[in-house]
Motif scaffolding. Structure first.
Motif, PDB file in Angstrom:
ATOM      1  N   GLU A   1      38.528  32.532  51.650  1.00 30.18           N
ATOM      2  CA  GLU A   1      39.348  32.343  50.442  1.00 30.18           C
ATOM      3  C   GLU A   1      40.744  31.850  50.814  1.00 30.18           C
ATOM      4  O   GLU A   1      41.313  30.983  50.148  1.00 30.18           O
ATOM      5  CB  GLU A   1      39.470  33.677  49.681  1.00 30.18           C
TER       6      GLU A   1
ATOM      7  N   GLY B   1      35.376  44.342  49.861  1.00 32.57           N
ATOM      8  CA  GLY B   1      36.754  43.863  49.756  1.00 32.57           C
ATOM      9  C   GLY B   1      37.549  44.681  48.737  1.00 32.57           C
ATOM     10  O   GLY B   1      38.737  44.955  48.934  1.00 32.57           O
TER      11      GLY B   1
ATOM     12  N   LYS C   1      45.150  40.274  49.444  1.00 26.36           N
ATOM     13  CA  LYS C   1      44.010  40.499  50.328  1.00 26.36           C
ATOM     14  C   LYS C   1      42.905  39.447  50.136  1.00 26.36           C
ATOM     15  O   LYS C   1      41.898  39.701  49.494  1.00 26.36           O
ATOM     16  CB  LYS C   1      43.382  41.892  50.148  1.00 26.36           C
TER      17      LYS C   1
ATOM     18  N   LYS D   1      36.012  42.950  40.008  1.00 30.03           N
ATOM     19  CA  LYS D   1      36.825  43.477  41.110  1.00 30.03           C
ATOM     20  C   LYS D   1      37.791  44.586  40.699  1.00 30.03           C
ATOM     21  O   LYS D   1      37.910  45.595  41.384  1.00 30.03           O
ATOM     22  CB  LYS D   1      37.578  42.340  41.791  1.00 30.03           C
TER      23      LYS D   1
ATOM     24  N   ASP E   1      44.008  40.165  44.327  1.00 26.75           N
ATOM     25  CA  ASP E   1      42.805  39.792  45.076  1.00 26.75           C
ATOM     26  C   ASP E   1      42.004  38.840  44.213  1.00 26.75           C
ATOM     27  O   ASP E   1      41.323  39.249  43.277  1.00 26.75           O
ATOM     28  CB  ASP E   1      41.970  41.044  45.403  1.00 26.75           C
TER      29      ASP E   1
END
Ligand code: ATP
Ligand code: MG
Length: 326
Positions: free
Chosen positions: A196, A260, A191, A40, A171
């Motif tokens: 989640e 995302g 976020k 990520k 995140d």
């Protein structure tokens, strides 16, 4: 102080192999393969670098990278002009294999184990973050944790970086997110996607009202912006100034990998540019939609990005005048 640092503790190399009609236990012919550096924080850095190409503002990527297979990461970082501040640790970065059978429209995943972080690795990363925090204004802590890392590692870093006056975005999911949300000091920006967030809070959030109530609760406890993403339904965003819903246009989906992460990159850049929440929601959703129209975590060319961004539907659900210009 404008530089952004992304931290990826658990990067991954994604190997996609196309083999039409492949059969278990047989010798199969493949039609092609694609090897991509991911994780990520790496994706967020990649998208920020696309946005800033030629604008000279620094994007730095750090975290833990295995010394057996770092080449694809090094190439990506070099090609995009991202500063490589990853620590090299002995062993391989984890590899995820996707075996795609386009004929059967089936994908088989094999996720290989990667590094286990040692206490020495984590101490070295603490030191690197302290160094970077001297001259970078924003930090993005993103992704899952490798074996060997306690679930509260992000909690520790959020406290340290915020105490130094830095902007911190997180995140993540699972136990790491639960720990972050329960901590006394929250990140500036969080976020989660809706699943989640529900899992981390340990309760169902079946409606928009339930999601908004949970997001407002996190604002009340010290977050500045909470963005709850909802896949093709878009996202809900809250700050002290406003509550906003963003809906993406319908687009042909090439790969949802990085949707995302693109949103996180959009929100961090919106913060640095001082955008209002509705404008941040539009930019971040434009980034997400742009990213899913291509393979990997990359923004489309500027004109295409602008067209998609203009098509995002942003609804101001409420606003708080007192905070508008704060
Ligand atoms: N199928 C889709 N069509 C249009 N937009 C989408 C689609 N999927 C995702 N998006 C856009 O991307 C944003 C983020 O997507 P999502 O909620 O799936 O994030 P995520 O679950 O965190 O993804 P990631 O796997 O990258 O962590 C959404 O708010 C939406 O704007
Ligand atoms: Mg996500």
């Amino acid at each position: 102080m404008t530089g952004v640092v992304t931290v990826t503790l658990n990067p991954a190399l994604d190997l996609t192999v196309h083999a039409a009609g492949w059969q278990r236990g047989q010798v199969n012919a493949g039609q092609g393969m694609h090897l991509a550096a991911g994780g990520k924080g790496v994706n967020v850095a990649s998208i920020l670098a696309d946005l800033r190409a030629g604008q000279g503002e620094g994007v730095t990527a750090t975290g833990l990278l295995g010394d057996e297979n770092p080449e694809r990461f090094e190439t990506l970082l070099r090609d995009k002009g991202i500063r490589d501040a990853f620590l090299r640790v002995p062993g391989p970065t984890r590899v995820g294999v996707k075996l795609v059978d386009p004929a059967a429209q089936e994908t088989t995943d094999i996720n290989l184990p990667g590094l286990t972080a040692t206490p020495q690795d984590l101490a070295a990363l603490d030191a690197r973050l302290d160094e970077l925090s001297a001259d970078h204004g924003a930090f993005v802590l993103a992704g899952s944790l490798p074996p060997g890392v306690d679930a509260d590692v992000y909690v520790r870093w959020v406290e340290r970086l915020r105490a130094a006056g830095r902007f911190v975005a997180v995140d993540t999911s699972g136990a790491a997110l639960s720990a972050v949300l329960a901590a006394p000091v929250l990140p500036n920006l969080i976020k989660p996607n809706e699943h989640e967030l529900a899992a981390a809070l340990g309760r169902d959030l079946p409606t928009e009202d339930a999601l908004l109530a949970a997001a407002h609760d996190l604002l009340g406890r010290g977050a500045d912006v909470v963005a709850v993403s909802r896949g093709e339904q878009g996202a809900l965003l809250v700050s002290r100034a406003a509550t906003v819903r963003a809906r993406p246009p319908r687009v042909p989906v090439v790969s949802t990998v990085g949707a995302g992460d693109a949103m996180v990159a959009g929100l961090v850049s919106a913060h640095l540019d001082g955008l209002s929440l509705p404008d941040a929601a539009r930019r971040a959703t434009g980034f997400s939609v742009g990213t899913i129209t291509r393979l990997g975590a990359h923004l489309p060319p500027r004109a295409e990005l602008d067209t998609l961004t203009a098509q995002v539907e942003v609804t101001l659900l409420s606003e708080n005048k007192e905070f508008q210009h704060g």
